[in-house]
Scaffold this motif. Structure first.
Motif, PDB file in Angstrom:
ATOM      1  N   ALA A 227       5.622   0.372  29.358  1.00  0.00           N
ATOM      2  CA  ALA A 227       6.726  -0.649  29.833  1.00  0.00           C
ATOM      3  C   ALA A 227       6.362  -1.404  31.040  1.00  0.00           C
ATOM      4  O   ALA A 227       6.664  -2.550  31.468  1.00  0.00           O
ATOM      5  CB  ALA A 227       8.288  -0.211  29.773  1.00  0.00           C
ATOM      6  N   PHE A 228       5.805  -0.632  32.014  1.00  0.00           N
ATOM      7  CA  PHE A 228       5.731  -0.829  33.343  1.00  0.00           C
ATOM      8  C   PHE A 228       4.463  -1.198  33.607  1.00  0.00           C
ATOM      9  O   PHE A 228       3.918  -1.545  34.978  1.00  0.00           O
ATOM     10  CB  PHE A 228       6.193   0.155  34.147  1.00  0.00           C
ATOM     11  N   ALA A 229       3.407  -1.163  32.748  1.00  0.00           N
ATOM     12  CA  ALA A 229       2.033  -1.482  33.146  1.00  0.00           C
ATOM     13  C   ALA A 229       1.818  -2.845  33.321  1.00  0.00           C
ATOM     14  O   ALA A 229       0.705  -3.333  33.875  1.00  0.00           O
ATOM     15  CB  ALA A 229       1.284  -0.772  31.909  1.00  0.00           C
ATOM     16  N   PRO A 230       2.298  -3.873  32.879  1.00  0.00           N
ATOM     17  CA  PRO A 230       1.810  -5.409  33.087  1.00  0.00           C
ATOM     18  C   PRO A 230       1.865  -5.672  34.441  1.00  0.00           C
ATOM     19  O   PRO A 230       2.666  -5.173  35.115  1.00  0.00           O
ATOM     20  CB  PRO A 230       2.938  -5.990  32.184  1.00  0.00           C
ATOM     21  N   ALA A 231       1.087  -6.710  34.678  1.00  0.00           N
ATOM     22  CA  ALA A 231       0.489  -6.871  35.929  1.00  0.00           C
ATOM     23  C   ALA A 231       1.875  -7.403  36.879  1.00  0.00           C
ATOM     24  O   ALA A 231       1.901  -7.553  38.022  1.00  0.00           O
ATOM     25  CB  ALA A 231      -0.396  -7.976  35.833  1.00  0.00           C
ATOM     26  N   ASN A 232       2.731  -8.139  35.982  1.00  0.00           N
ATOM     27  CA  ASN A 232       3.872  -8.680  36.765  1.00  0.00           C
ATOM     28  C   ASN A 232       4.681  -7.688  37.739  1.00  0.00           C
ATOM     29  O   ASN A 232       5.408  -8.201  38.632  1.00  0.00           O
ATOM     30  CB  ASN A 232       4.922  -9.260  35.735  1.00  0.00           C
ATOM     31  N   PHE A 233       4.553  -6.258  37.162  1.00  0.00           N
ATOM     32  CA  PHE A 233       5.324  -5.358  38.239  1.00  0.00           C
ATOM     33  C   PHE A 233       4.576  -5.183  39.639  1.00  0.00           C
ATOM     34  O   PHE A 233       5.408  -4.578  40.588  1.00  0.00           O
ATOM     35  CB  PHE A 233       5.655  -4.090  37.464  1.00  0.00           C
ATOM     36  N   GLY A 234       3.276  -5.346  39.589  1.00  0.00           N
ATOM     37  CA  GLY A 234       2.675  -5.621  40.877  1.00  0.00           C
ATOM     38  C   GLY A 234       2.447  -4.008  41.324  1.00  0.00           C
ATOM     39  O   GLY A 234       2.130  -3.587  42.363  1.00  0.00           O
ATOM     40  N   ILE A 235       2.402  -2.978  40.393  1.00  0.00           N
ATOM     41  CA  ILE A 235       2.106  -1.473  40.774  1.00  0.00           C
ATOM     42  C   ILE A 235       0.562  -1.382  40.979  1.00  0.00           C
ATOM     43  O   ILE A 235      -0.231  -1.683  40.267  1.00  0.00           O
ATOM     44  CB  ILE A 235       2.672  -0.472  39.466  1.00  0.00           C
ATOM     45  N   ASP A 236       0.425  -0.774  42.075  1.00  0.00           N
ATOM     46  CA  ASP A 236      -0.911  -0.322  42.612  1.00  0.00           C
ATOM     47  C   ASP A 236      -1.250   1.272  42.017  1.00  0.00           C
ATOM     48  O   ASP A 236      -2.365   1.436  41.814  1.00  0.00           O
ATOM     49  CB  ASP A 236      -1.242  -0.376  44.181  1.00  0.00           C
ATOM     50  N   ILE A 237      -0.263   2.151  42.158  1.00  0.00           N
ATOM     51  CA  ILE A 237      -0.688   3.504  41.731  1.00  0.00           C
ATOM     52  C   ILE A 237       0.686   3.899  41.022  1.00  0.00           C
ATOM     53  O   ILE A 237       1.871   3.760  41.468  1.00  0.00           O
ATOM     54  CB  ILE A 237      -0.887   4.591  43.058  1.00  0.00           C
ATOM     55  N   PHE A 238       0.258   4.691  39.840  1.00  0.00           N
ATOM     56  CA  PHE A 238       1.557   5.513  38.989  1.00  0.00           C
ATOM     57  C   PHE A 238       1.602   6.884  39.519  1.00  0.00           C
ATOM     58  O   PHE A 238       0.693   7.639  39.708  1.00  0.00           O
ATOM     59  CB  PHE A 238       1.191   5.222  37.633  1.00  0.00           C
ATOM     60  N   LYS A 239       2.703   7.096  39.716  1.00  0.00           N
ATOM     61  CA  LYS A 239       3.071   8.665  39.864  1.00  0.00           C
ATOM     62  C   LYS A 239       3.745   9.012  38.735  1.00  0.00           C
ATOM     63  O   LYS A 239       4.965   8.873  38.357  1.00  0.00           O
ATOM     64  CB  LYS A 239       3.956   8.843  41.113  1.00  0.00           C
ATOM     65  N   LEU A 240       3.226   9.910  37.927  1.00  0.00           N
ATOM     66  CA  LEU A 240       3.690  10.228  36.559  1.00  0.00           C
ATOM     67  C   LEU A 240       3.973  11.747  36.294  1.00  0.00           C
ATOM     68  O   LEU A 240       3.174  12.600  36.949  1.00  0.00           O
ATOM     69  CB  LEU A 240       2.496   9.823  35.434  1.00  0.00           C
ATOM     70  N   GLU A 241       4.794  11.974  35.305  1.00  0.00           N
ATOM     71  CA  GLU A 241       5.063  13.113  34.858  1.00  0.00           C
ATOM     72  C   GLU A 241       4.273  13.849  33.892  1.00  0.00           C
ATOM     73  O   GLU A 241       3.532  12.837  32.855  1.00  0.00           O
ATOM     74  CB  GLU A 241       6.633  13.151  34.585  1.00  0.00           C
ATOM     75  N   SER A 242       4.273  14.937  33.516  1.00  0.00           N
ATOM     76  CA  SER A 242       3.665  15.368  32.333  1.00  0.00           C
ATOM     77  C   SER A 242       4.165  14.935  30.998  1.00  0.00           C
ATOM     78  O   SER A 242       5.534  14.817  31.113  1.00  0.00           O
ATOM     79  CB  SER A 242       3.624  17.094  32.336  1.00  0.00           C
ATOM     80  N   PRO A 243       3.337  14.396  30.125  1.00  0.00           N
ATOM     81  CA  PRO A 243       4.082  13.923  28.722  1.00  0.00           C
ATOM     82  C   PRO A 243       5.010  14.953  28.243  1.00  0.00           C
ATOM     83  O   PRO A 243       5.901  14.552  26.990  1.00  0.00           O
ATOM     84  CB  PRO A 243       2.959  13.349  27.945  1.00  0.00           C
ATOM     85  N   ILE A 244       4.608  16.253  28.291  1.00  0.00           N
ATOM     86  CA  ILE A 244       5.335  17.240  27.765  1.00  0.00           C
ATOM     87  C   ILE A 244       5.984  18.305  28.890  1.00  0.00           C
ATOM     88  O   ILE A 244       5.321  18.512  29.915  1.00  0.00           O
ATOM     89  CB  ILE A 244       4.623  18.244  26.663  1.00  0.00           C
ATOM     90  N   PRO A 245       7.066  19.018  28.487  1.00  0.00           N
ATOM     91  CA  PRO A 245       7.410  19.812  29.469  1.00  0.00           C
ATOM     92  C   PRO A 245       6.384  20.708  30.204  1.00  0.00           C
ATOM     93  O   PRO A 245       5.563  21.253  29.644  1.00  0.00           O
ATOM     94  CB  PRO A 245       8.487  20.978  28.780  1.00  0.00           C
ATOM     95  N   ALA A 246       6.301  20.877  31.537  1.00  0.00           N
ATOM     96  CA  ALA A 246       5.166  21.634  32.152  1.00  0.00           C
ATOM     97  C   ALA A 246       5.260  23.258  31.599  1.00  0.00           C
ATOM     98  O   ALA A 246       3.930  23.269  31.648  1.00  0.00           O
ATOM     99  CB  ALA A 246       5.598  21.584  33.542  1.00  0.00           C
ATOM    100  N   LYS A 247       6.271  23.812  31.113  1.00  0.00           N
ATOM    101  CA  LYS A 247       5.930  25.088  30.861  1.00  0.00           C
ATOM    102  C   LYS A 247       5.376  25.116  29.449  1.00  0.00           C
ATOM    103  O   LYS A 247       4.685  26.212  29.213  1.00  0.00           O
ATOM    104  CB  LYS A 247       7.526  25.517  30.735  1.00  0.00           C
ATOM    105  N   HIS A 248       5.150  23.896  28.852  1.00  0.00           N
ATOM    106  CA  HIS A 248       4.501  24.071  27.482  1.00  0.00           C
ATOM    107  C   HIS A 248       3.061  23.714  27.638  1.00  0.00           C
ATOM    108  O   HIS A 248       2.364  23.491  26.529  1.00  0.00           O
ATOM    109  CB  HIS A 248       5.278  23.294  26.455  1.00  0.00           C
ATOM    110  N   VAL A 249       2.536  23.233  28.946  1.00  0.00           N
ATOM    111  CA  VAL A 249       1.233  22.497  29.046  1.00  0.00           C
ATOM    112  C   VAL A 249       0.363  23.876  29.027  1.00  0.00           C
ATOM    113  O   VAL A 249       0.322  24.771  29.928  1.00  0.00           O
ATOM    114  CB  VAL A 249       1.046  21.926  30.359  1.00  0.00           C
ATOM    115  N   PRO A 250      -0.651  23.752  28.233  1.00  0.00           N
ATOM    116  CA  PRO A 250      -1.496  25.237  28.012  1.00  0.00           C
ATOM    117  C   PRO A 250      -2.624  25.229  29.122  1.00  0.00           C
ATOM    118  O   PRO A 250      -3.287  26.411  29.317  1.00  0.00           O
ATOM    119  CB  PRO A 250      -2.050  25.191  26.637  1.00  0.00           C
TER     120      PRO A 250
END
Length: 376
Positions: A227-250
């Motif tokens: 949703a926020f990837a389009p250029a109109n938002f002007g974002i230079d770096i994304f700070k992202l969370e894990s797509p699944i809960p961290a406790k389940h990341v193998p």
């Protein structure tokens, strides 16, 4: 860019979007404005990797302090004192530090080394809960312009987002993000944008704490990035969370790693620009496993706080014990993360968006004629 293909119902009973795989990114940006290029370089180390420490947390620091003090509010000196200790003890292992204008910035500027990048928070930690979701806002009496004037190398903004929140809430969150992106472009400073999903009213595990949503859906995380990837938002770096809960990341060598890796790969493609991982209160080993998958997917580093310093903070108000544990546990942990980052992360100029270190527009004697000042 990925497109929605269908929907499915998650554990909450709400409709979650399903995305087609994102297309591979091809280099399209060969230049960056001078301020954004310099800020990106300032945040990274000499190899173009982000090893950034977050000291901007407010509720995750203020709430435990006020509880241990038995007071209705955390004393300013306690909060500021802990943040200054973090700057003192952790900056050596950091390429940049993230400070807030309430506590860390006013006093931290005399302690933070000028060789380190300075990222400054813009969003208020107090958000608004409405029937259709959660709304973010800027800190009062604070702005992109003030961050730039204070010497900041980048503006950091956290936006709460759910792709299945009400249309009006989603629109307001997008307007919020886009407005700040325009200000960052005006004042020529990098825009570091953080996304977090959260429980909607009536869902399980209701909380207003700044912690990872324990029942989050990967589709919600991926669609939020989309949703926020389009250029109109002007974002230079994304700070992202894990797509699944961290406790389940193998971790990349763990059971089920291939399936989880596909989610991280998709997230990186959807971002379409350099990205780093946040820790959201994950444990030390959990966050390291998250980074393994993120780096395999092309992430350029991390911007983390509690995974690094939460264990020592639990000693509060024993300041000597906190400092000792920062030195005995947090610093070696950061050194381990940095070794992993050096070995596996993608330098930001090598992100497919750039394909090499960008130049500034009009890289000749005409530069001064074309470069615009503020407000022009």
């Amino acid at each position: 860019m990925a497109k929605k293909s269908s929907t499915k119902t998650g554990r909450t009973g709400k409709t979650a979007p399903v995305l087609k795989p994102a297309k591979a990114i091809t280099p399209v940006e060969r230049t960056l404005s001078p301020g954004k290029l310099w800020g990106m370089r300032r945040m990274a180390d000499a190899q173009g990797l982000f090893k950034m420490t977050a000291v901007d947390q407010r509720p995750p620091i203020k709430n435990p302090i006020k509880e241990k003090r038995g007071l209705p509010e955390a004393p300013y000196e306690d909060v500021a004192g802990f943040k200054l200790m973090l700057v003192e003890e952790l900056q050596a292992e950091s390429s940049a530090m993230l400070l807030d204008p309430h506590f860390a910035l006013p006093r931290g500027m005399r302690l933070l080394s000028p060789t380190k990048g300075l990222i400054v928070t813009l969003e208020d930690s107090i958000f608004t809960e409405v029937k259709g979701g959660r709304l973010s806002s800027e800190i009062d009496h604070w702005s992109v312009e003030k961050i730039k004037r204070a010497g900041g190398d980048a503006v950091k903004v956290l936006a709460w987002y759910r792709p299945d929140a009400s249309p009006s809430v989603r629109m307001k969150q997008k307007d919020f993000a886009e407005r700040i992106g325009a200000a960052c472009a005006k004042y020529d400073i990098p825009y570091l944008f953080e996304l977090l999903v959260y429980p909607l009213p009536g869902e399980v595990n209701q909380t207003k704490d700044y912690i990872e949503m324990s029942a989050k859906h990967a589709d919600h995380v991926l669609e939020s990035v989309h949703a926020f990837a389009p250029a109109n938002f002007g974002i230079d770096i994304f700070k992202l969370e894990s797509p699944i809960p961290a406790k389940h990341v193998p971790g990349v060598a763990g059971e089920g790693a291939a399936k989880v890796q596909k989610l991280f790969n998709e997230m990186g493609k959807l971002a379409g620009r350099p990205w780093v991982m946040l820790s959201a209160g994950a444990g030390m080993e959990e966050f390291r496993k998250v980074l393994e998958h993120a780096y395999a997917a092309g992430a350029s580093g991390y911007l983390a706080g509690r995974a690094i310093w939460l264990k020592p903070f639990r000693h509060f108000p024993d300041w000597d014990a906190i400092r000792d544990d920062l030195r005995r546990e947090s610093v070696p942990y950061m050194q381990d993360l940095n070794r992993l980052t050096d070995a596996k992360a993608t330098p930001w100029p090598k992100h497919p968006l750039f394909g090499g270190m960008p130049s500034v527009p009009h890289e000749d004697a005409s530069f001064r004629n074309h470069y615009s000042g503020f407000g022009k």
